[in-house]
Design an enzyme around this catalytic site. Structure first.
Site, PDB file in Angstrom:
ATOM      1  N   SER A 150       0.860  -1.181   0.000  1.00  0.00           N
ATOM      2  CA  SER A 150       0.000   0.000   0.000  1.00  0.00           C
ATOM      3  C   SER A 150       0.897   1.232   0.000  1.00  0.00           C
ATOM      4  O   SER A 150       1.705   1.415   0.913  1.00  0.00           O
ATOM      5  CB  SER A 150      -0.887  -0.033   1.257  1.00  0.00           C
ATOM      6  OG  SER A 150      -1.660   1.139   1.351  1.00  0.00           O
ATOM      7  N   LYS A 176      -0.958  -0.926  -4.466  1.00  0.00           N
ATOM      8  CA  LYS A 176      -2.186  -0.184  -4.119  1.00  0.00           C
ATOM      9  C   LYS A 176      -1.791   1.262  -3.877  1.00  0.00           C
ATOM     10  O   LYS A 176      -0.886   1.540  -3.082  1.00  0.00           O
ATOM     11  CB  LYS A 176      -2.806  -0.813  -2.868  1.00  0.00           C
ATOM     12  CG  LYS A 176      -3.767   0.063  -2.099  1.00  0.00           C
ATOM     13  CD  LYS A 176      -4.522  -0.751  -1.045  1.00  0.00           C
ATOM     14  CE  LYS A 176      -4.709   0.015   0.244  1.00  0.00           C
ATOM     15  NZ  LYS A 176      -5.401  -0.790   1.279  1.00  0.00           N
ATOM     16  N   LYS A 178      -2.909   5.001  -2.576  1.00  0.00           N
ATOM     17  CA  LYS A 178      -3.873   5.799  -1.829  1.00  0.00           C
ATOM     18  C   LYS A 178      -4.263   6.976  -2.714  1.00  0.00           C
ATOM     19  O   LYS A 178      -3.387   7.618  -3.316  1.00  0.00           O
ATOM     20  CB  LYS A 178      -3.239   6.292  -0.524  1.00  0.00           C
ATOM     21  CG  LYS A 178      -2.959   5.175   0.478  1.00  0.00           C
ATOM     22  CD  LYS A 178      -4.259   4.579   1.012  1.00  0.00           C
ATOM     23  CE  LYS A 178      -3.994   3.659   2.196  1.00  0.00           C
ATOM     24  NZ  LYS A 178      -5.233   3.109   2.759  1.00  0.00           N
ATOM     25  N   ASP A 204      -7.141   2.994  -3.215  1.00  0.00           N
ATOM     26  CA  ASP A 204      -7.877   3.037  -1.947  1.00  0.00           C
ATOM     27  C   ASP A 204      -8.132   4.493  -1.565  1.00  0.00           C
ATOM     28  O   ASP A 204      -7.189   5.263  -1.392  1.00  0.00           O
ATOM     29  CB  ASP A 204      -7.054   2.346  -0.850  1.00  0.00           C
ATOM     30  CG  ASP A 204      -7.796   2.247   0.480  1.00  0.00           C
ATOM     31  OD1 ASP A 204      -8.969   2.676   0.555  1.00  0.00           O
ATOM     32  OD2 ASP A 204      -7.192   1.732   1.447  1.00  0.00           O
ATOM     33  N   GLU A 229     -11.112   0.731  -3.675  1.00  0.00           N
ATOM     34  CA  GLU A 229     -11.437   0.419  -2.289  1.00  0.00           C
ATOM     35  C   GLU A 229     -12.068   1.631  -1.587  1.00  0.00           C
ATOM     36  O   GLU A 229     -11.528   2.732  -1.632  1.00  0.00           O
ATOM     37  CB  GLU A 229     -10.135   0.002  -1.593  1.00  0.00           C
ATOM     38  CG  GLU A 229     -10.253  -0.462  -0.161  1.00  0.00           C
ATOM     39  CD  GLU A 229      -8.882  -0.883   0.408  1.00  0.00           C
ATOM     40  OE1 GLU A 229      -7.926  -1.067  -0.368  1.00  0.00           O
ATOM     41  OE2 GLU A 229      -8.777  -1.004   1.644  1.00  0.00           O
ATOM     42  N   ASP A 254     -13.798  -1.766   2.560  1.00  0.00           N
ATOM     43  CA  ASP A 254     -12.884  -1.965   3.691  1.00  0.00           C
ATOM     44  C   ASP A 254     -13.634  -1.483   4.948  1.00  0.00           C
ATOM     45  O   ASP A 254     -14.285  -2.278   5.636  1.00  0.00           O
ATOM     46  CB  ASP A 254     -11.584  -1.182   3.439  1.00  0.00           C
ATOM     47  CG  ASP A 254     -10.633  -1.145   4.627  1.00  0.00           C
ATOM     48  OD1 ASP A 254     -10.949  -1.710   5.681  1.00  0.00           O
ATOM     49  OD2 ASP A 254      -9.540  -0.526   4.522  1.00  0.00           O
ATOM     50  N   LYS A 278     -10.003  -7.416   7.322  1.00  0.00           N
ATOM     51  CA  LYS A 278      -9.064  -7.026   8.382  1.00  0.00           C
ATOM     52  C   LYS A 278      -9.643  -7.559   9.676  1.00  0.00           C
ATOM     53  O   LYS A 278     -10.737  -7.140  10.093  1.00  0.00           O
ATOM     54  CB  LYS A 278      -8.972  -5.502   8.498  1.00  0.00           C
ATOM     55  CG  LYS A 278      -8.210  -4.815   7.394  1.00  0.00           C
ATOM     56  CD  LYS A 278      -8.170  -3.316   7.647  1.00  0.00           C
ATOM     57  CE  LYS A 278      -7.492  -2.606   6.489  1.00  0.00           C
ATOM     58  NZ  LYS A 278      -7.703  -1.146   6.546  1.00  0.00           N
ATOM     59  N   GLY A 306      -4.272  -4.527   5.831  1.00  0.00           N
ATOM     60  CA  GLY A 306      -3.246  -4.323   6.856  1.00  0.00           C
ATOM     61  C   GLY A 306      -3.490  -3.021   7.577  1.00  0.00           C
ATOM     62  O   GLY A 306      -4.233  -2.155   7.099  1.00  0.00           O
TER      63      GLY A 306
HETATM   64  O1  OSB Z   1      -7.284   1.570   4.409  1.00  0.00           O
HETATM   65  O2  OSB Z   1      -6.180  -0.190   4.123  1.00  0.00           O
HETATM   66  C1  OSB Z   1      -6.310   0.890   4.691  1.00  0.00           C
HETATM   67  C2  OSB Z   1      -3.249   1.583   6.882  1.00  0.00           C
HETATM   68  C3  OSB Z   1      -3.857   2.114   8.002  1.00  0.00           C
HETATM   69  C4  OSB Z   1      -5.218   2.268   8.012  1.00  0.00           C
HETATM   70  C5  OSB Z   1      -5.988   1.904   6.920  1.00  0.00           C
HETATM   71  C6  OSB Z   1      -5.391   1.358   5.791  1.00  0.00           C
HETATM   72  C7  OSB Z   1      -3.996   1.225   5.766  1.00  0.00           C
HETATM   73  C8  OSB Z   1      -3.253   0.752   4.608  1.00  0.00           C
HETATM   74  C9  OSB Z   1      -1.877   0.159   4.846  1.00  0.00           C
HETATM   75  O3  OSB Z   1      -3.635   0.851   3.467  1.00  0.00           O
HETATM   76  C10 OSB Z   1      -1.901  -1.324   4.833  1.00  0.00           C
HETATM   77  C11 OSB Z   1      -0.611  -1.883   5.385  1.00  0.00           C
HETATM   78  O4  OSB Z   1       0.385  -1.893   4.670  1.00  0.00           O
HETATM   79  O5  OSB Z   1      -0.606  -2.325   6.558  1.00  0.00           O
HETATM   80 MG    MG Z   2      -8.436   0.530   2.971  1.00  0.00          MG
END
Ligand code: OSB
Ligand code: MG
Length: 385
Positions: A150, A176, A178, A204, A229, A254, A278, A306
């Site tokens: 991510s 992925k 953001k 995402d 996402e 999510d 998650k 994650g």
């Molecule tokens: O939306 O998936 C998410 C991290 C913290 C809170 C929300 C998210 C995330 C990530 C990172 O996208 C995922 C990771 O590498 O742990």
């Molecule tokens: Mg997410």
């Protein structure tokens, strides 16, 4: 209909007698700032739960972030609700099994991340004593899992491309990005050009858009994304249904998915074609497995999300991601994507995969010297009253 082949959650682990619960707080610097539509983090402020039982110890990582920006839960709130409500209720029950924890804690509304950490710690204690790994107990069907990464919002397109190229060269199997309004089409186009048409790429939004943006989001269809996402606010399943009808890119929820019931409802309404699982967000690994099973029955692909976990939480995530329905690479990145030094044994990417720990319980050990070095608050000890 297919059913999960695994004999999970029914294992032979014996109940444990809970003697005390410890809350540990550590601050771990991130190797690079992580920016999303909801904020920018430079360190991971993490809460770890340790249960002391007649059969030995067990550990669970709470996935809540320092601030209530991704979810209503946050580290200090989790710590307080565990201290004041959840741990006393489990201690009063005395003899506990992980499958009973959710029912014992059901009197507290919400607070799933806090509950998940406790359930995981109890399960870890049980399985360590029984010599069974999380992977075996969950029903893992593979010894290693495909990993994605991510990638946060970057200061510039050039900086983003440099970061993505680095992850590509390390072997990550899926990227992925953001996104948020003002940081979407341009970075996605640039990364698609960098990676070529066949690379697995997804985005995402962490709820940063509204239904007024549907026409804009449709422009993402040009980039052959695996999924988009959580574009809209978590309570608004109907808005995601509208987007899913308007766009070719699959929609993946999510934040909205808080339980197996919500997951089934969102799938049946065609709000989500793919589910990010998650465990922390849904109250624990046992509920996460129920969501996996419901998705497998409905041919809905899932992947493991994650929350910037340390090695402790990562170990459990990697075991979960080894279940048969996890057919897409997860946000289960290697330790060095987050931290210079992990709190447990490091997770190392080999050919774009991480190995599922084989040892009892989580299969990893919290390094006491690092826990002491990075401690950010005094440890709290909760005993039976
Ligand atoms: O939306 O998936 C998410 C991290 C913290 C809170 C929300 C998210 C995330 C990530 C990172 O996208 C995922 C990771 O590498 O742990
Ligand atoms: Mg997410």
């Amino acid at each position: 209909m297919t059913t999960a082949a695994a004999v999970h959650t029914s294992g032979s682990a014996l109940p444990v007698v809970l003697e005390a619960v410890e809350l540990h707080r550590v601050a771990m610097p991130l190797v690079r700032p992580f920016e999303t539509s909801f904020g920018r983090q430079t360190a991971r402020d993490v809460l770890l739960v340790r249960v002391l039982t007649d059969a030995g110890e067990g550990w669970g990582e709470c996935v809540a972030m320092a601030d209530p920006f991704y979810s209503s839960e946050y580290v200090e709130g989790c710590s307080a609700v565990i201290r004041d409500y959840l741990a006393p209720a489990l201690l009063a029950a005395q003899t506990v099994r992980a499958p009973d924890v959710a029912g014992l804690l059901d009197f507290v509304v919400g607070h799933r991340m806090a509950k998940a950490a406790l359930e995981t710690a109890v399960l870890d204690a049980q399985l360590r004593a029984a010599g069974v790994s999380f992977g075996e107990y969950f029903g893992a069907v593979r010894p290693e899992v495909d990993c994605g990464v991510s990638v946060g919002i970057a200061p510039s397109i050039d900086a983003l491309l440099e970061e993505v190229a680095g992850y590509r060269d390390e072997g990550y199997r899926r990227i992925k990005l953001k996104i948020k309004p003002g940081w979407d089409l341009e970075p996605v186009a640039a990364v698609r050009t960098l990676l070529g048409p066949d690379a697995l790429l997804q985005v995402d939004a962490n709820t940063a858009y509204t239904i007024a943006d549907i026409d804009h989001l449709r422009e993402l269809d040009a980039f052959g994304l695996l999924l988009i996402e959580q574009p809209f606010v978590e309570e608004d399943i109907a808005a995601h249904v509208r987007l899913a009808r308007a766009i070719d890119t699959p929609v993946c929820l999510d934040e909205s998915i808080t339980s197996v019931g919500v997951a089934i409802d969102a799938i049946e309404r065609d709000a989500t074609a793919i589910v990010n699982i998650k465990a922390g967000r849904v109250g624990g690994y046992l509920e996460a497995i129920r969501i996996h099973d419901a998705c497998l029955d409905r041919d809905v692909p899932v992947w493991c999300g994650g929350m910037l976990e340390t090695g402790l939480g990562r170990a459990a995530n990697v075991a979960l991601a080894a279940l048969p329905g996890f057919t897409l690479p997860g946000d289960t990145s290697a330790s060095n994507r987050y931290f210079a030094d992990d709190l447990t044994e490091s997770f190392v990417l080999v050919d774009g995969r991480l190995a599922v720990p084989a040892g009892p319980g989580s299969g990893v050990t919290v390094r006491a010297e690092l826990l002491a070095e990075w401690r950010s608050r005094p440890t709290q000890l909760i005993t039976r009253v």
